[in-house]
Design a protein around this motif. Structure first.
Motif, PDB file in Angstrom:
ATOM      1  N   GLY A 180      -5.546   7.120   6.823  1.00  0.00           N
ATOM      2  CA  GLY A 180      -6.290   6.585   7.986  1.00  0.00           C
ATOM      3  C   GLY A 180      -6.072   5.113   8.179  1.00  0.00           C
ATOM      4  O   GLY A 180      -6.188   4.677   9.437  1.00  0.00           O
ATOM      5  N   MET A 181      -5.806   4.424   7.214  1.00  0.00           N
ATOM      6  CA  MET A 181      -5.543   2.953   7.441  1.00  0.00           C
ATOM      7  C   MET A 181      -3.866   2.799   8.352  1.00  0.00           C
ATOM      8  O   MET A 181      -3.989   1.993   9.094  1.00  0.00           O
ATOM      9  CB  MET A 181      -5.276   2.198   6.063  1.00  0.00           C
ATOM     10  CG  MET A 181      -4.631   0.896   6.106  1.00  0.00           C
ATOM     11  SD  MET A 181      -5.916  -0.094   7.034  1.00  0.00           S
ATOM     12  CE  MET A 181      -6.918  -0.745   5.932  1.00  0.00           C
ATOM     13  N   ALA A 182      -3.075   3.664   8.048  1.00  0.00           N
ATOM     14  CA  ALA A 182      -1.796   3.812   8.807  1.00  0.00           C
ATOM     15  C   ALA A 182      -2.157   3.971  10.198  1.00  0.00           C
ATOM     16  O   ALA A 182      -1.774   3.383  11.189  1.00  0.00           O
ATOM     17  CB  ALA A 182      -0.968   4.872   8.295  1.00  0.00           C
ATOM     18  N   ALA A 195       4.887   6.692   3.772  1.00  0.00           N
ATOM     19  CA  ALA A 195       4.946   6.639   2.502  1.00  0.00           C
ATOM     20  C   ALA A 195       3.888   7.530   1.728  1.00  0.00           C
ATOM     21  O   ALA A 195       3.737   8.062   0.735  1.00  0.00           O
ATOM     22  CB  ALA A 195       4.601   5.134   2.288  1.00  0.00           C
ATOM     23  N   VAL A 196       2.457   7.463   2.590  1.00  0.00           N
ATOM     24  CA  VAL A 196       1.434   8.315   1.975  1.00  0.00           C
ATOM     25  C   VAL A 196       1.932   9.811   1.920  1.00  0.00           C
ATOM     26  O   VAL A 196       1.280  10.284   0.622  1.00  0.00           O
ATOM     27  CB  VAL A 196       0.229   8.003   2.714  1.00  0.00           C
ATOM     28  CG1 VAL A 196      -0.954   8.617   2.626  1.00  0.00           C
ATOM     29  CG2 VAL A 196      -0.258   6.476   2.698  1.00  0.00           C
ATOM     30  N   ILE A 197       2.433  10.220   2.946  1.00  0.00           N
ATOM     31  CA  ILE A 197       2.785  11.724   2.909  1.00  0.00           C
ATOM     32  C   ILE A 197       3.921  11.984   1.836  1.00  0.00           C
ATOM     33  O   ILE A 197       3.670  12.944   1.443  1.00  0.00           O
ATOM     34  CB  ILE A 197       3.257  12.049   4.580  1.00  0.00           C
ATOM     35  CG1 ILE A 197       2.135  12.096   5.245  1.00  0.00           C
ATOM     36  CG2 ILE A 197       3.836  13.358   4.367  1.00  0.00           C
ATOM     37  CD1 ILE A 197       2.420  12.219   6.697  1.00  0.00           C
ATOM     38  N   ALA A 198       4.795  11.246   1.826  1.00  0.00           N
ATOM     39  CA  ALA A 198       5.961  11.300   0.630  1.00  0.00           C
ATOM     40  C   ALA A 198       5.355  11.151  -0.768  1.00  0.00           C
ATOM     41  O   ALA A 198       5.732  12.115  -1.422  1.00  0.00           O
ATOM     42  CB  ALA A 198       6.702  10.127   0.924  1.00  0.00           C
ATOM     43  N   LEU A 200       0.871  -1.122  -0.130  1.00  0.00           N
ATOM     44  CA  LEU A 200       0.134  -0.081  -0.057  1.00  0.00           C
ATOM     45  C   LEU A 200       0.936   1.301  -0.042  1.00  0.00           C
ATOM     46  O   LEU A 200       0.570   2.410  -0.434  1.00  0.00           O
ATOM     47  CB  LEU A 200      -0.870  -0.015   1.187  1.00  0.00           C
ATOM     48  CG  LEU A 200      -2.101   0.919   1.347  1.00  0.00           C
ATOM     49  CD1 LEU A 200      -2.812   1.014   0.081  1.00  0.00           C
ATOM     50  CD2 LEU A 200      -3.064   0.675   2.397  1.00  0.00           C
ATOM     51  N   GLY A 201       2.108   1.035   0.566  1.00  0.00           N
ATOM     52  CA  GLY A 201       2.904   2.357   0.491  1.00  0.00           C
ATOM     53  C   GLY A 201       3.474   2.480  -0.862  1.00  0.00           C
ATOM     54  O   GLY A 201       3.765   3.683  -1.196  1.00  0.00           O
TER      55      GLY A 201
END
Lengths: 149, 178, 661
Positions: free
Chosen positions: C502-504, C463-466, C405-406
């Motif tokens: 949200g998942m994180a 990873a999501v923020i990146a 997911l990342g």
């Protein structure tokens, strides 16, 4: 559908679980007892562990487990004492035996088969697959859609 | 081959639906559990008699087939099966051993005085430990024990006339009782 | 009078849905516009009629009309108004009515918001929804009628189960049902597409908002249920892998897969028959869940009054709906040709992996839930399958899921650069390593699974923020420029970022539960107990009288060191009517950790059992779920779903807006 999902009908009184009076003085033994209780199903309340349930029977079984541990039983033996009385049904973790192989290995087998199928599909898709729509084709699609209207 | 793949979902679903239909069959109750004690020797116990004269133990179950019935004065379904137990005792002369589960002796005695006493002997399982050893998970429960003291069958919940006529009595007959 | 009116409306709704399920579909086959348009009218009429039936039942509850059996069995004059209203769906009959009401709401929504659909497709979609409505209306009218009258009305009712007398009942079932039933739209679209034999990007674009909306509702519904369990149970459990919970979790898993696979259909015109299958399965699992809960074949803590006749009826419904749609699938799906070639390492590839893992996850939950039933049917031993099984099978499946997911959103369509993506994710590697080290240090080597879980959460979050900063060019260009980019980015992209983040947060909340501290003590008045770094002092326990209960209300002062944190008042409520006790726990949260206090029984010496738990990061479980649903809602608000609509209607041949992202 579950409405009432969280309808804990069978929990007559919800503040449940281990009572202080039941606890063993030895923290190591007590923590083993908690671990064992968490994996034993309360028969009266069906889907709760005896560690969570406040049912009378759960209390009795918790005490039984603690007695066995005090008597020097191993975790397996203490669990075994309960299984001898109530059968495999009390184990929230089903034992590994031929009858449960499909249960335990099913997920992994499915993953492997699924991954295999996905890879095969990726490899053997029709090579002459049409390219993604370009603008002209998109227009054509739109026209077709309009005709449907 | 490719076609077969597309048929798989509906095939799997039909198998599933078959199981669902099977579990809806009349007379099937997913809530009853088989006893883990079947064909095992009845557990050791030593209970004070309700009558107050000494104790009753496992030895009392041996020698001839007996029926052990766990009951309690606080248990409503027990009253439902009570007339059947009376019939078993009086008409069929079945040796019934009663075990009062987590009950006060005075309450048990009052129950038996009021509705009749079908039992040859009654032991008081005040803390429910004997019940636990038998694998009782709710009263009433009824165990059929053969002449060697081995548990042969368990009935969970109140006995029904049907269960008595078609299961309990024939089993006792084959065990050579009464 | 209102009751008869409600009953009549329900019967009328049945006839309307019969028309809705036949006339439009015939019209579509014969290309008769007038017949097709009937679907829209019928859907709206059925919605109004079922709404009236719902209102009539609610009225009966509010005025405590004890001539209605359903009200007698589930209500009482002393019950507070909120529970008189929510009590309408606190029982089998009423909840089925809510179910059908939600179904008619979805059909009406399709009727209203689908002006851009080709009339034939719309007619077929509404007809399929009508068929589902017919089935369930028949079910209600014949086996579970809430409007039946009693011959002799009693003076008062039996009351509502005390456990249900909680605000949770007002919100949890409606959201949950909206989620379940919302997937019927995707199902109807899938069946309609199979009838037409046509699945394309436009189809995927039409289905996606409906799937997203129901997914959001289901996410909220499940999260609320779990939160409700958390604060009611008295020891802080929030998920039990109970069959009924699993029944709601399975559609969520497949629904999540569906959202992702329909992206591939929309953007790359491939994975078509798979997406159709997912759409059918998602709703089928909702139906199977209904069957499992209401037929009594599975034992669960979530008990409903069960009845074999109901079970048989629902099984017939399953056979018609699922069997029918899957047969249609077997006949029609092979002709759905996909295009869009792509390399295994690509955005599409990542989405395929997502689908594979989610489907396997769902199959695992399915197996765990139903295997005992299968074994029993084959005369095998009686088994229990509880959390230890799911922890050992389902959870490991989700580990690669979180890792992928990342990476997935970093990969390009068609052909991605895995190594490049990993290099751009160096921040995430660092975050994961740091999180693991910190967790290890703070808990002095705590449970290894929790440390892995926290590392995964940090990995995913970073990873999501990146990915998001890269996309808006933060740090690479002037702030104003990246702000402009952020504004012009499709909302769906922001939605994806939020949902994945949200998942994180959720994963972190779940993993940290291994660090819970608990203290269970028997405490006299004025006594203390210690949990984590907090001291709880039991100051008093006072009797309180509620509208329909008596309670013992504790006053517990919480201090940390010499500083007073707060005073909490956990209660034990005794409902005289039902002779049942419930627990009102007190939860003090700072959003990083919960301090959870429950009052137990008093002993003969007047000492009270107090259960206190310190639960780090636990609130993140629900915060994460809310962020996920929020992400879904943001994505739902994407202009593309609407702009495309308006343009097409006005201009006819407008080019579809270029696919964003």
């Amino acid at each position: 559908m579950r409405p009432l999902i969280l309808l804990f009908l069978l929990l007559a009184s919800p503040v449940g679980a281990v009572e202080p009076a039941e606890r063993l003085a030895d923290p190591a033994l007590e923590s083993r007892a908690r671990g064992i209780s968490a994996e034993l199903r309360c028969l009266v309340c069906q889907n709760e562990s005896i560690d969570e349930s406040h049912a009378d029977l759960a209390h009795d079984i918790r005490v039984l487990v603690r007695e066995r541990l005090l008597a020097g039983d191993s975790d397996t033996a203490a669990t075994g004492a309960v299984v001898a009385r109530y059968g495999d049904f009390v184990l929230l973790r089903p034992p590994m035996k031929p009858a449960t192989w499909p249960l335990w290995f099913g997920p992994l087998a499915l993953l492997i088969v699924g991954a295999g199928c996905s890879l095969l599909w990726l490899r053997h898709r029709p090579q002459a697959a049409p390219a993604p729509l370009d603008d002209a084709e998109r227009k054509a699609l739109e026209t077709l859609l309009r005709e449907d209207m | 081959m490719r076609r077969l793949l597309y048929l798989a979902p509906v095939g799997l679903f039909l198998v599933l639906a078959g199981y669902f239909a099977f579990s809806l069959r009349p007379g099937y109750d997913p809530h009853t559990l088989p006893s883990a004690m079947i064909d095992k020797e009845a557990p050791v116990f030593e209970l004070a008699r309700l009558a107050g004269n000494g104790t009753i133990g496992r030895e009392a179950l041996k020698g001839h087939p007996v029926v052990v019935n766990f009951f309690a004065s606080w248990c409503v379904p027990c009253r439902v099966e009570h007339p059947l137990l009376m019939r078993l005792a009086q008409r069929e002369h079945i040796p019934l051993i009663g075990i009062a589960y987590k009950d006060k002796p005075a309450d048990s005695a009052r129950l038996l005085a009021q509705f009749g006493d079908p039992y040859r002997d009654v032991g008081m399982d005040r803390d429910g430990r004997t019940g636990l050893d038998f694998g009782v998970y709710g009263v009433p429960e009824t165990y059929v024990i053969d002449a060697t003291g081995h548990i042969r069958k368990r009935f969970v919940g109140p006995l029904s006339a049907e269960a008595v006529d078609h299961e309990l009595l024939p089993l006792l007959r084959t065990l050579g009782g009464s | 009078m209102f009751v008869e009116l409600g009953h009549f409306c329900l019967i009328l709704a049945l006839f309307v849905t019969v028309v809705q399920s036949t006339v439009p579909i015939i019209g579509a086959a014969r290309r008769h516009l007038g017949w097709m348009a009937v679907g829209r009218t019928c859907a709206l009429a059925a919605f109004l009629l079922i709404g009236c039936a719902m209102a009539a039942l609610m009225h009966a509850y509010i005025v405590s009309d004890f001539s209605v059996i359903n009200v007698i069995e589930n209500s009482h004059t002393d019950k507070p108004l909120l529970y008189k209203i929510s009590g309408v769906w606190g029982n089998h009959e009423g909840s089925m009515l809510l179910w059908v009401f939600m179904l008619s709401l979805c059909a009406a929504a399709v009727a209203v918001f689908s002006a851009n659909l080709p009339p034939a497709l719309r007619a077929r979609v509404l007809a399929v929804q009508g068929m589902i409505g017919v089935g369930f209306l028949l079910f209600i009218l014949f086996t579970s009628n809430p409007f039946l009258r009693a011959a002799t009305p009693p003076a008062n009712g039996h009351g509502l189960n005390p456990v249900l007398q909680d605000p949770g009942l007002a919100f949890h079932p409606p959201f949950l049902y909206l989620g379940y039933v919302g997937f019927s739209v995707a199902f109807a679209f899938a069946v309609a597409a199979l009838i037409e034999g046509k699945v394309d990007a436009a189809w995927a674009r039409w289905v996606r908002p409906w799937t997203l909306a129901s997914w959001c509702a289901l996410t909220i519904g499940i999260a609320m249920g779990s939160w409700w369990a958390y604060y009611t149970l008295g020891w802080g459990g929030w998920w039990f892998w109970d069959p009924v919970e699993n029944a709601s979790f399975m559609p969520w898993l497949v629904g999540t897969a569906l959202i992702h696979s329909s992206i591939v259909v929309e953007k790359r015109d491939t994975l078509k028959s798979w997406t159709i299958l997912l759409a059918i399965i998602t709703f089928s699992l909702s139906l199977v869940g209904t069957f499992l809960v209401r037929s009594g074949v599975l034992t669960s803590v979530h008990a409903f009054a069960t009845d074999p006749a109901r079970g048989t009826f629902i099984l017939l419904l399953l056979l018609a709906a699922i069997g029918g749609s899957l047969t249609l699938y077997a006949v029609r799906a092979p002709s759905l040709q996909g295009g869009g070639l792509f390399a295994p390492v690509s955005r599409e590839g990542a989405l395929v992996l997502n689908n594979l893992l989610l489907s396997c996850g769902c199959a695992t939950v399915f197996l765990g839930t139903l295997y005992p039933l299968f074994l029993d049917a084959m005369n095998g031993p009686k088994l229990s399958v509880g959390f230890p099984f799911f922890n050992r099978t389902f959870v490991p499946l989700m580990v690669p899921m979180i890792i992928a997911l990342g990476i997935g959103p970093m990969l390009a369509w068609k052909r991605g650069d895995l190594l490049g993506a990993m290099q751009r994710l160096w921040v995430a590697f660092v975050a994961a390593a740091l999180a693991a080290l910190i967790a290890y240090y703070v808990t002095t080597g705590g449970p290894v699974f929790a440390i892995i879980g926290l590392a995964l959460a940090a990995w995913l979050g970073a990873a999501v923020i990146a990915e998001w900063t890269e996309r808006i060019g933060l740090f690479r260009m002037p702030l104003t420029a990246s702000l402009r980019r952020a504004i012009h980015l499709p909302r769906a992209a922001h939605g994806m970022t939020a949902a994945h983040f949200g998942m994180a947060v959720f994963v972190a909340g779940v993993s940290a539960s291994a660090f819970d501290r608990e203290a269970i003590e028997v405490v006299p008045l004025g006594g203390r107990l210690q949990v984590a770094s907090y001291t709880l002092e039991l100051q008093s326990v006072d009797p309180v009288t509620g509208p329909n209960y008596r309670a013992e209300r504790a006053t517990i002062r919480i201090t940390k060191g010499s500083e007073e944190i707060t005073i909490v008042h956990p209660e034990r409520r005794f409902f005289t009517l039902q002779q049942q006790t419930t627990s009102e726990t007190s939860i003090r949260t700072n959003f990083l950790a919960d301090l959870y206090v429950a009052l137990g029984e008093a002993d003969a010496a007047g000492k009270w059992t107090i259960r206190a738990y310190y639960k780090p990061l636990v609130p993140w479980i629900w915060i994460g779920a809310v962020i996920m649903a929020f992400g879904g809602a943001v994505s739902l608000s994407d202009r593309r779903w609407r702009v495309g609509v308006a343009q097409r209607r006005r201009l006819g041949s407008a080019v579809l807006p270029a696919a964003g992202e």
